[in-house]
Design a protein around this motif. Structure first.
Motif, PDB file in Angstrom:
ATOM      1  N   ARG A   1       4.972   3.408  -3.902  1.00 32.18           N
ATOM      2  CA  ARG A   1       4.771   4.130  -4.879  1.00 32.18           C
ATOM      3  C   ARG A   1       5.676   3.878  -6.367  1.00 32.18           C
TER       4      ARG A   1
ATOM      5  N   ARG B   1       1.148  -1.354   0.066  1.00 32.84           N
ATOM      6  CA  ARG B   1       0.308   0.135   0.103  1.00 32.84           C
ATOM      7  C   ARG B   1       0.914   1.452  -0.299  1.00 32.84           C
ATOM      8  N   GLU B   2       2.235   1.634   0.825  1.00 28.58           N
ATOM      9  CA  GLU B   2       2.792   2.411   0.614  1.00 28.58           C
ATOM     10  C   GLU B   2       3.946   2.283  -0.371  1.00 28.58           C
TER      11      GLU B   2
ATOM     12  N   ARG C   1       8.104   5.968   6.357  1.00 28.55           N
ATOM     13  CA  ARG C   1       8.040   6.152   5.187  1.00 28.55           C
ATOM     14  C   ARG C   1       7.775   7.812   5.533  1.00 28.55           C
TER      15      ARG C   1
ATOM     16  N   ASN D   1       7.845  10.263  -0.988  1.00 29.53           N
ATOM     17  CA  ASN D   1       7.505   8.800  -1.458  1.00 29.53           C
ATOM     18  C   ASN D   1       9.048   7.783  -0.554  1.00 29.53           C
TER      19      ASN D   1
ATOM     20  N   ILE E   1       5.478   3.628  10.418  1.00 31.42           N
ATOM     21  CA  ILE E   1       4.696   2.682  10.372  1.00 31.42           C
ATOM     22  C   ILE E   1       3.849   1.568  10.728  1.00 31.42           C
TER      23      ILE E   1
ATOM     24  N   LEU F   1      11.049   5.452   1.079  1.00 32.60           N
ATOM     25  CA  LEU F   1      10.025   4.074   2.266  1.00 32.60           C
ATOM     26  C   LEU F   1      12.218   3.709   3.140  1.00 32.60           C
TER      27      LEU F   1
END
Length: 396
Positions: A16, A13-14, A283, A286, A267, A288
């Protein structure tokens, strides 16, 4: 703590997409397609012969044996230009265009050629040994989906349609920061109480194998200020940052705090997994961040189950998490109470299916034993697996 499955969903999900670029088709192996590739012509572009033999009108062969007059030849790249009529045949080669008027091919083995005629020894039905135009792909059909890895098995598709370049997802730039005052570079002889940094080489190799561009930075000591500075430097020119070590709860475990001081949002930081419970995922916009354990087996397993998914998701791969298979346990597997085990194993194919034999390893620092493994076996928390029972296998 969260489950491995939940952690994988969060990571996906995180992650991009990084945008796209056009590259030469010759350099595209291993890259991931950014757009669906549609056929720009029918394949094959004409009715094509599957056999060496004779192109005929099938009804002419109904009362075989029958003698037909040979009026020409159709070879690959040089088809017969006339129209076939009743009582005639055209000598034809495999891959050649079937001439207009013909509706079947009889293979060479069922014919006898004498002079300018051929005897068809067996009747042949309409359409026999012909691949019709468009049978493999009609113009406009999606032949390669977006998010597909380009391999030697499918690179012929864009080549067939005349593409010199292809649009692919950009490759993530990955900074690898080894941490720990006990580490020295691999080219140095370690003094007393120190060890060589092997994790960086392993993680960089993993990154390259899935299309990322790794950049191994200098070893960061167990000093929070130095680690924050290294992370901030890496953040300027990378899409993903990996640190190894310093993620547990000891006096010198600084990774979580360093991520936060670098401006990242934490997270998750604990996973119900063995080996590799302490994994920090963060995060910032964008960018990680992954803080992996320092023990080599834990670092490798958590990279494979989590970081790999992020890197592939950033390149647009649709199914980025490893796909399990199922086999039988070659030995009893003992579960832990609260954590799912992903244990190194040797998996082999037999006439009874996949047999998975756990590696006899001595803990999460035993990278020597890990080298023998070709799979991980999943042992769910609290569920011992007996000899011969069904077990989930993830091939490495």
């Amino acid at each position: 703590m969260i489950s491995v499955q939940e952690a994988q969903k969060i990571v996906h999900r995180e992650s991009r997409l990084l945008g796209t670029e056009n590259i030469a088709l010759e350099a595209a192996i291993g890259r991931i397609t950014a757009k669906a590739l549609k056929a720009n012509s029918d394949i094959p572009p004409f009715d094509r012969s599957q056999m060496d033999g004779y192109a005929v009108i099938s009804s002419d062969t109904a009362s075989s044996p029958v003698s037909l007059t040979i009026v020409g030849e159709s070879s690959a790249g040089r088809g017969y230009s006339g129209r076939l009529r009743h009582g005639q045949a055209v000598r034809i080669m495999t891959g050649a265009r079937v001439p207009e008027g013909a509706d079947a091919v009889q293979q060479l083995e069922a014919t006898i050629e004498t002079g300018g005629a051929v005897t068809i020894l067996q009747a042949v039905e309409r359409g026999k040994f012909i691949v019709p135009r468009g049978a493999e792909a009609k113009r406009g059909r999606v032949c390669l989906a977006a998010g597909s890895v380009l391999t030697p098995w499918n690179i012929a598709i864009p080549a067939t349609f005349g593409l010199k370049t292809i649009e692919v997802s950009k490759r993530p730039r990955v900074a690898i920061i080894p941490t720990g005052s006990e580490l020295v570079p691999i080219y140095r002889k370690p003094p007393k109480d120190k060890i060589r940094d092997s994790n960086s080489l392993v993680l960089a190799a993993f990154c390259k194998s899935i299309g990322a561009l790794p950049n191994v930075l200098p070893i960061a000591s167990d000093d929070e200020t130095a680690l924050v500075a290294a992370i901030k430097t890496a953040a300027k020119s990378n899409d993903l940052i990996i640190t190894t070590g310093g993620v547990s709860v000891g006096k010198y475990d600084r990774t979580r705090a360093a991520f936060e001081k670098s401006g990242a949002e934490i997270i998750f930081e604990r996973i119900r997994i063995k080996p590799g419970k302490p994994v920090v995922f963060a995060r910032k916009k964008n960018l990680l961040y992954f803080g992996l354990p320092g023990n080599p087996v834990s670092a490798a397993v958590t990279f494979f189950l989590l970081v790999r998914a992020a890197i592939l998701s950033m390149q647009g791969l649709k199914s980025a998490s490893p796909t399990p298979a199922f086999g039988s346990a070659a030995a009893p597997l003992k579960a832990t109470k609260e954590r799912d085990g992903f244990l190194p194993a040797k998996a082999r194919f037999t006439d009874k299916g996949i047999i998975a034999e756990p590696i006899k390893w001595k803990g999460s620092s035993d990278f020597i034993s890990l080298a023998e493994a070709n799979a991980l076996v999943h042992v769910p928390a609290g569920k011992n697996i007996n000899f011969g029972e069904k077990v989930e296998v993830i091939f490495l």
